[in-house]
Structures are given as C-alpha cells and as structure tokens.
Motif scaffolding. Structure first.
Motif, mmCIF file in Angstrom:
data_model
loop_
_atom_site.group_PDB
_atom_site.id
_atom_site.type_symbol
_atom_site.label_atom_id
_atom_site.label_comp_id
_atom_site.label_asym_id
_atom_site.label_seq_id
_atom_site.Cartn_x
_atom_site.Cartn_y
_atom_site.Cartn_z
ATOM 1 N N LYS A 132 1.526 -0.486 1.067
ATOM 2 C CA LYS A 132 1.596 0.979 1.045
ATOM 3 C C LYS A 132 1.573 1.482 -0.392
ATOM 4 O O LYS A 132 1.952 0.764 -1.321
ATOM 5 C CB LYS A 132 2.902 1.457 1.682
ATOM 6 C CG LYS A 132 3.068 1.081 3.119
ATOM 7 C CD LYS A 132 4.428 1.514 3.625
ATOM 8 C CE LYS A 132 4.630 0.996 5.054
ATOM 9 N NZ LYS A 132 5.944 1.319 5.567
ATOM 10 N N HIS A 133 1.157 2.719 -0.526
ATOM 11 C CA HIS A 133 1.258 3.395 -1.816
ATOM 12 C C HIS A 133 1.369 4.894 -1.558
ATOM 13 O O HIS A 133 0.806 5.405 -0.595
ATOM 14 C CB HIS A 133 0.039 3.117 -2.707
ATOM 15 C CG HIS A 133 0.261 3.597 -4.100
ATOM 16 N ND1 HIS A 133 0.913 2.852 -5.048
ATOM 17 C CD2 HIS A 133 -0.024 4.775 -4.688
ATOM 18 C CE1 HIS A 133 1.003 3.537 -6.162
ATOM 19 N NE2 HIS A 133 0.439 4.725 -5.968
ATOM 20 N N ASP A 134 2.116 5.576 -2.423
ATOM 21 C CA ASP A 134 2.162 7.035 -2.352
ATOM 22 C C ASP A 134 2.179 7.604 -3.762
ATOM 23 O O ASP A 134 2.550 6.937 -4.715
ATOM 24 C CB ASP A 134 3.351 7.527 -1.525
ATOM 25 C CG ASP A 134 4.685 7.154 -2.120
ATOM 26 O OD1 ASP A 134 5.158 6.049 -1.805
ATOM 27 O OD2 ASP A 134 5.240 7.950 -2.896
ATOM 28 N N PHE A 135 1.718 8.843 -3.873
ATOM 29 C CA PHE A 135 1.718 9.567 -5.137
ATOM 30 C C PHE A 135 1.708 11.053 -4.819
ATOM 31 O O PHE A 135 1.453 11.457 -3.680
ATOM 32 C CB PHE A 135 0.517 9.181 -6.016
ATOM 33 C CG PHE A 135 -0.813 9.633 -5.477
ATOM 34 C CD1 PHE A 135 -1.379 10.842 -5.867
ATOM 35 C CD2 PHE A 135 -1.514 8.850 -4.573
ATOM 36 C CE1 PHE A 135 -2.604 11.256 -5.363
ATOM 37 C CE2 PHE A 135 -2.743 9.245 -4.061
ATOM 38 C CZ PHE A 135 -3.284 10.458 -4.466
ATOM 39 N N SER A 136 1.996 11.860 -5.815
ATOM 40 C CA SER A 136 2.015 13.310 -5.629
ATOM 41 C C SER A 136 1.033 13.978 -6.580
ATOM 42 O O SER A 136 0.721 13.441 -7.648
ATOM 43 C CB SER A 136 3.419 13.859 -5.870
ATOM 44 O OG SER A 136 4.314 13.352 -4.913
ATOM 45 N N ALA A 137 0.567 15.150 -6.177
ATOM 46 C CA ALA A 137 -0.362 15.934 -6.990
ATOM 47 C C ALA A 137 -0.166 17.408 -6.665
ATOM 48 O O ALA A 137 0.310 17.761 -5.580
ATOM 49 C CB ALA A 137 -1.801 15.520 -6.694
ATOM 50 N N VAL B 163 0.742 12.151 -1.050
ATOM 51 C CA VAL B 163 -0.227 11.328 -0.332
ATOM 52 C C VAL B 163 0.417 9.980 -0.077
ATOM 53 O O VAL B 163 0.990 9.376 -0.986
ATOM 54 C CB VAL B 163 -1.512 11.140 -1.163
ATOM 55 C CG1 VAL B 163 -2.521 10.301 -0.396
ATOM 56 C CG2 VAL B 163 -2.084 12.479 -1.571
ATOM 57 N N ARG B 164 0.310 9.511 1.166
ATOM 58 C CA ARG B 164 0.819 8.182 1.514
ATOM 59 C C ARG B 164 -0.284 7.436 2.251
ATOM 60 O O ARG B 164 -0.928 7.985 3.139
ATOM 61 C CB ARG B 164 2.041 8.290 2.422
ATOM 62 C CG ARG B 164 3.260 8.763 1.695
ATOM 63 C CD ARG B 164 4.545 8.513 2.480
ATOM 64 N NE ARG B 164 5.683 8.751 1.617
ATOM 65 C CZ ARG B 164 6.293 9.926 1.502
ATOM 66 N NH1 ARG B 164 5.889 10.948 2.185
ATOM 67 N NH2 ARG B 164 7.320 10.047 0.684
ATOM 68 N N GLY B 165 -0.462 6.182 1.889
ATOM 69 C CA GLY B 165 -1.452 5.354 2.552
ATOM 70 C C GLY B 165 -0.904 3.976 2.843
ATOM 71 O O GLY B 165 -0.076 3.458 2.082
ATOM 72 N N GLU B 166 -1.369 3.387 3.949
ATOM 73 C CA GLU B 166 -0.950 2.046 4.343
ATOM 74 C C GLU B 166 -2.149 1.294 4.900
ATOM 75 O O GLU B 166 -2.885 1.811 5.751
ATOM 76 C CB GLU B 166 0.140 2.106 5.408
ATOM 77 C CG GLU B 166 0.570 0.738 5.906
ATOM 78 C CD GLU B 166 1.661 0.797 6.962
ATOM 79 O OE1 GLU B 166 1.987 -0.277 7.515
ATOM 80 O OE2 GLU B 166 2.190 1.889 7.243
ATOM 81 N N ILE B 167 -2.348 0.071 4.426
ATOM 82 C CA ILE B 167 -3.399 -0.783 4.977
ATOM 83 C C ILE B 167 -2.974 -1.201 6.387
ATOM 84 O O ILE B 167 -1.897 -1.770 6.565
ATOM 85 C CB ILE B 167 -3.634 -2.025 4.106
ATOM 86 C CG1 ILE B 167 -4.100 -1.625 2.704
ATOM 87 C CG2 ILE B 167 -4.663 -2.965 4.767
ATOM 88 C CD1 ILE B 167 -4.198 -2.783 1.720
#
Length: 138
Positions: A14-19, A99-103
C-alpha cells in the motif's frame, strides 16, 4: 520516486499521499483541456447551482492516480495501462486530498498488476475510486 522492481512487489503493498489543488491549477487545467464549463471556474455560477465553490475537474483530481502509479506504487518502472474510475463526490480548491492505493492482483506471466485506489477529502468523503491496471518494464 520509488524504484520498485517486479520481484520487490507483492499483493497487499500500500501507499498513500496527500495533495492540494489551487484555483490557479484549475484554471490552467481548463486552458490545457479546453473544458471551460463555468461549474469549474466561476464562483457565482457554482454557488447559484448549489455548490460552495467551483468544483475541481474530475480529471484533474484523478490525475493523482497517475502520480500514485508513476511515482509511488510501483514508481519509476511502471506504465499505467488502464483505469476504471468512478466519481463519487466533488472536491474543491484548497482541500487536502488523500490518495490511497493497494496492489490487489499480480500476474507474473504478463508482469501486470491491479491497484485499487481511492481519493478522499479531509472530511473522509470519497471523491473517487479506481481500479488501475499497471504494467512493469523492469
């Protein structure tokens, strides 16, 4: 920028970041895209139809999915090959978006993966969700 190689990736990563987007960014997007709908650019018009401010372009906010894939998960060696995208609620200039994403799937034979991702406002309201198909070239 992350430089994950295929063998370093796994289902569940997983990874997340903000914008945050500004009104100026929205105006620049309008210039680039040619979409000059006043809903996105005119505060009075947006207010007259029930919004607190101009609504950010959905394709502008969804460009964060490209950043997710090309910079963070998996990063440098990725190629975004497809995306299924649903818009759920509006976002506005000045709001922090996360934003959050997971494989969720990987195919060794095709070196292709799927990432489930979301964009949420600070109030946790879902802006959009996506299923992203990603190929790896390293």
């Amino acid at each position: 920028m992350n430089t994950y190689r295929w063998e370093e990736l796994s289902v569940g990563m997983k990874h997340d970041f903000s914008a945050t987007f500004t009104e100026d960014m929205a105006h620049k997007f309008a210039e680039i895209s040619g979409d000059v709908n006043p809903l996105h650019l005119d505060r009075e018009y947006a207010s007259a139809i029930g919004f607190s401010a101009p609504v950010l372009f959905g394709m502008l906010t969804s460009s964060l999915y490209s950043r997710l894939v090309g910079v963070y998960l998996p990063g440098k060696f990725a190629l975004l090959e497809g995306i299924d995208l649903d818009f759920n609620s509006p976002a506005f200039a000045g709001e922090k978006l996360t934003v959050r994403g997971e494989i969720t799937f990987m195919s060794e034979s095709f070196r292709r993966m799927e990432i489930k991702a979301t964009i949420r406002r600070e109030d946790k309201k879902l802006v959009s969700k996506a299923l992203i198909r990603v190929g790896m070239h390293a």
